[in-house]
Design a protein around this motif. Structure first.
Motif, PDB file in Angstrom:
ATOM      1  N   LEU A 156      -2.631  -3.797   1.784  1.00 34.28           N
ATOM      2  CA  LEU A 156      -3.694  -3.360   0.881  1.00 34.28           C
ATOM      3  C   LEU A 156      -3.392  -3.826  -0.539  1.00 34.28           C
ATOM      4  CD1 LEU A 156      -4.116   0.365   2.030  1.00 34.28           C
ATOM      5  CD2 LEU A 156      -5.060  -1.701   3.057  1.00 34.28           C
ATOM      6  N   THR A 157      -4.415  -4.276  -1.228  1.00 35.83           N
ATOM      7  CA  THR A 157      -4.304  -4.642  -2.637  1.00 35.83           C
ATOM      8  C   THR A 157      -5.381  -3.899  -3.409  1.00 35.83           C
ATOM      9  OG1 THR A 157      -3.521  -6.860  -2.044  1.00 35.83           O
ATOM     10  CG2 THR A 157      -4.284  -6.527  -4.305  1.00 35.83           C
ATOM     11  N   ARG A 158      -4.977  -3.138  -4.403  1.00 42.47           N
ATOM     12  CA  ARG A 158      -5.934  -2.361  -5.185  1.00 42.47           C
ATOM     13  C   ARG A 158      -6.867  -3.273  -5.969  1.00 42.47           C
ATOM     14  NH1 ARG A 158      -1.437   1.865  -7.389  1.00 42.47           N
ATOM     15  NH2 ARG A 158      -1.554   3.376  -5.682  1.00 42.47           N
ATOM     16  N   THR A 159      -8.141  -2.918  -5.984  1.00 42.56           N
ATOM     17  CA  THR A 159      -9.148  -3.618  -6.781  1.00 42.56           C
ATOM     18  C   THR A 159      -9.882  -2.578  -7.620  1.00 42.56           C
ATOM     19  OG1 THR A 159     -10.901  -3.405  -5.119  1.00 42.56           O
ATOM     20  CG2 THR A 159      -9.429  -5.317  -4.924  1.00 42.56           C
ATOM     21  N   ASN A 160     -10.841  -3.041  -8.416  1.00 47.03           N
ATOM     22  CA  ASN A 160     -11.575  -2.108  -9.268  1.00 47.03           C
ATOM     23  C   ASN A 160     -12.360  -1.074  -8.461  1.00 47.03           C
ATOM     24  OD1 ASN A 160     -10.689  -3.346 -11.599  1.00 47.03           O
ATOM     25  ND2 ASN A 160     -12.453  -4.746 -11.712  1.00 47.03           N
ATOM     26  N   LYS A 161     -12.846  -1.477  -7.270  1.00 49.03           N
ATOM     27  CA  LYS A 161     -13.713  -0.590  -6.489  1.00 49.03           C
ATOM     28  C   LYS A 161     -13.101  -0.136  -5.176  1.00 49.03           C
ATOM     29  CE  LYS A 161     -18.008  -2.470  -8.401  1.00 49.03           C
ATOM     30  NZ  LYS A 161     -19.324  -3.064  -8.071  1.00 49.03           N
ATOM     31  N   GLU A 210      -0.571   7.231  -2.127  1.00 49.66           N
ATOM     32  CA  GLU A 210      -0.114   6.719  -0.833  1.00 49.66           C
ATOM     33  C   GLU A 210      -1.304   6.704   0.125  1.00 49.66           C
ATOM     34  OE1 GLU A 210       3.238   8.890   0.666  1.00 49.66           O
ATOM     35  OE2 GLU A 210       4.642   7.729  -0.552  1.00 49.66           O
ATOM     36  N   PRO A 211      -2.000   5.580   0.230  1.00 48.38           N
ATOM     37  CA  PRO A 211      -3.161   5.519   1.120  1.00 48.38           C
ATOM     38  C   PRO A 211      -2.751   5.748   2.576  1.00 48.38           C
ATOM     39  CG  PRO A 211      -3.055   3.598  -0.331  1.00 48.38           C
ATOM     40  CD  PRO A 211      -1.744   4.303  -0.447  1.00 48.38           C
ATOM     41  N   HIS A 212      -3.605   6.445   3.311  1.00 52.24           N
ATOM     42  CA  HIS A 212      -3.443   6.627   4.750  1.00 52.24           C
ATOM     43  C   HIS A 212      -4.669   6.017   5.430  1.00 52.24           C
ATOM     44  CE1 HIS A 212      -0.374   9.396   3.423  1.00 52.24           C
ATOM     45  NE2 HIS A 212      -0.058   9.730   4.664  1.00 52.24           N
ATOM     46  N   LEU A 213      -4.431   4.976   6.228  1.00 56.41           N
ATOM     47  CA  LEU A 213      -5.532   4.305   6.922  1.00 56.41           C
ATOM     48  C   LEU A 213      -5.659   4.807   8.347  1.00 56.41           C
ATOM     49  CD1 LEU A 213      -5.474   0.457   6.129  1.00 56.41           C
ATOM     50  CD2 LEU A 213      -6.990   2.209   5.205  1.00 56.41           C
ATOM     51  N   ALA A 226       0.513   5.754   7.138  1.00 58.69           N
ATOM     52  CA  ALA A 226       0.738   5.885   5.697  1.00 58.69           C
ATOM     53  C   ALA A 226       1.223   4.567   5.109  1.00 58.69           C
ATOM     54  CB  ALA A 226       1.755   6.983   5.426  1.00 58.69           C
ATOM     55  N   PHE A 227       0.793   4.292   3.865  1.00 67.18           N
ATOM     56  CA  PHE A 227       1.190   3.075   3.145  1.00 67.18           C
ATOM     57  C   PHE A 227       1.893   3.455   1.851  1.00 67.18           C
ATOM     58  CE2 PHE A 227      -1.716   1.452   6.161  1.00 67.18           C
ATOM     59  CZ  PHE A 227      -1.560   0.073   6.238  1.00 67.18           C
ATOM     60  N   GLY A 231       3.230  -1.262  -7.391  1.00 67.79           N
ATOM     61  CA  GLY A 231       2.235  -1.916  -8.234  1.00 67.79           C
ATOM     62  C   GLY A 231       0.878  -1.844  -7.560  1.00 67.79           C
ATOM     63  N   GLU A 232       0.229  -2.985  -7.404  1.00 69.20           N
ATOM     64  CA  GLU A 232      -1.100  -3.025  -6.793  1.00 69.20           C
ATOM     65  C   GLU A 232      -1.057  -3.266  -5.287  1.00 69.20           C
ATOM     66  OE1 GLU A 232      -3.725  -2.350  -8.771  1.00 69.20           O
ATOM     67  OE2 GLU A 232      -2.168  -2.073 -10.298  1.00 69.20           O
ATOM     68  N   ILE A 233       0.128  -3.542  -4.750  1.00 70.24           N
ATOM     69  CA  ILE A 233       0.267  -3.900  -3.337  1.00 70.24           C
ATOM     70  C   ILE A 233       0.778  -2.702  -2.536  1.00 70.24           C
ATOM     71  CG2 ILE A 233       1.289  -5.508  -1.683  1.00 70.24           C
ATOM     72  CD1 ILE A 233      -0.542  -6.830  -3.724  1.00 70.24           C
ATOM     73  N   CYS A 234       0.134  -2.451  -1.391  1.00 72.55           N
ATOM     74  CA  CYS A 234       0.523  -1.325  -0.540  1.00 72.55           C
ATOM     75  C   CYS A 234       0.836  -1.854   0.867  1.00 72.55           C
ATOM     76  CB  CYS A 234      -0.581  -0.277  -0.452  1.00 72.55           C
ATOM     77  SG  CYS A 234      -1.175   0.319  -2.071  1.00 72.55           S
ATOM     78  N   LYS A 235       1.992  -1.481   1.387  1.00 70.51           N
ATOM     79  CA  LYS A 235       2.394  -1.883   2.732  1.00 70.51           C
ATOM     80  C   LYS A 235       2.726  -0.650   3.566  1.00 70.51           C
ATOM     81  CE  LYS A 235       4.186  -6.424   1.372  1.00 70.51           C
ATOM     82  NZ  LYS A 235       5.347  -7.356   1.413  1.00 70.51           N
ATOM     83  N   ALA A 236       2.605  -0.803   4.874  1.00 67.42           N
ATOM     84  CA  ALA A 236       2.834   0.325   5.778  1.00 67.42           C
ATOM     85  C   ALA A 236       4.255   0.846   5.683  1.00 67.42           C
ATOM     86  CB  ALA A 236       2.509  -0.081   7.214  1.00 67.42           C
TER      87      ALA A 236
END
Length: 239
Positions: A156-161, A210-213, A226-227, A231-236
Motif C-alpha cells: 500500500l502507498t498512501r495518496t491524497n484520497k 496500521e491499515p487492515h485489509l 494487518a499492515f 513513511g508512505e509505504i505499508c507492507k503486511a
C-alpha cells in the motif's frame, strides 16, 4: 379524462398485478477457480423450489461482456431441473484456452439464469433472476500449494484520497474492506475493488496508522491482514 383520475386508474391497474421474484436456482459456490491442469470442472445447480420445475440457462462472459469465441464453455447451456432436485453444469476448455496467459490468472463471469414455468394465475408478472459470479482461469504454472495466501504480498502507498495498492502476484485480488484495526468498522462508503495480477489499483479511504485489509480467498473466506507503515509505504506484518 381528468389528469388526477388518470393517475388513480394507472395505480389501480398496477395493483391488479402480483409480482413473483423468489429465487429458485442456486449455485453451490460463490466463485470458481478453474486450474489449467483440469480436463473439465463440474458445478452443482439446485432447484430450491419444492413445487415447480425451472429451466436453468448457463453461459460464460469475458471482462467485456463478450459471450462468443471464449476459451472455455459451459454445458449444458439450457436444462430443466425438477422441484427440489439437483443437476450439474460442466466447464470445458476449447482449443482457444492455449492462448490464455500462462504467467497469470484470467477472469471470466459465470452466469446462471433461472426461467420459471408459466404461471397458471392471471395478472402475474414473473421475473427471471440471474446469478453472476467470477470465474478465474489459473494456469498450471502458477497453481499454489493448498491453503496458500498471497494477500501478504500486497503493498500500500498512501495518496491524497486513499491508497494505491500494488499487486505483484499472478492472482486477482479482491479487496472488500479496509479498517484501522481487526474488529473496527470498515471505512465508510468503501467500494469493493478487484486488482488484476501484476498491476496496481486505487482504493478511496481515510488513512490509518496500521491499515487492515480484508480480501476474498479461493474458498470465499474473508481474511483480514494487518499492515505496518514506514513513511508512505505499508507492507503486511509477518504472521
Amino acid at each position: 379524462m381528468h389528469k388526477k383520475f388518470k393517475i388513480m386508474m394507472a395505480a389501480v391497474s398496477l395493483l391488479s398485478f402480483s409480482i413473483t421474484a423468489d429465487a429458485a436456482i442456486a449455485l453451490d459456490r460463490t466463485r470458481v477457480i478453474y486450474t489449467g491442469n483440469a480436463n473439465s470442472m463440474s458445478l452443482t445447480l439446485s432447484n430450491d423450489n419444492a413445487h415447480n420445475p425451472y429451466l436453468a440457462q448457463s453461459w460464460l462472459e469475458d471482462e467485456r461482456g463478450n459471450k462468443n469465441n471464449l476459451p472455455l464453455v459451459v454445458t449444458p447451456a439450457l436444462q430443466r431441473i425438477e422441484p427440489s432436485h439437483r443437476s450439474m453444469i460442466r466447464i470445458n476448455p476449447v482449443s482457444a484456452a492455449i492462448g490464455l496467459p500462462q504467467d497469470r490468472e484470467s477472469v471470466f463471469w459465470l452466469n446462471v439464469k433461472e426461467i420459471p414455468p408459466k404461471s397458471e394465475r392471471s395478472n402475474v408478472m414473473q421475473i427471471a433472476l440471474q446469478t453472476r459470479i467470477k470465474m478465474f482461469y489459473r494456469p498450471t504454472a502458477i497453481i499454489p500449494p493448498k491453503f496458500s495466501r498471497w494477500d501478504d504480498q500486497l503493498i500500500l502507498t498512501r495518496t491524497n484520497k486513499g491508497y494505491t495498492v500494488d499487486n505483484p502476484t499472478p492472482y486477482f485480488m479482491t479487496i472488500i474492506a479496509i479498517r484501522g484495526a481487526d474488529k473496527d468498522a470498515g471505512a465508510k462508503g468503501f467500494q469493493s475493488t478487484m486488482i488484476a495480477p501484476k498491476s496496481s489499483g486505487h482504493i478511496d479511504s481515510e488513512h490509518f496508522k496500521e491499515p487492515h485489509l480484508t480480501t476474498i480467498n479461493d474458498f470465499g473466506g474473508k481474511p483480514t491482514l494487518a499492515f505496518h507503515c514506514t513513511g508512505e509505504i505499508c507492507k503486511a506484518k509477518k504472521q
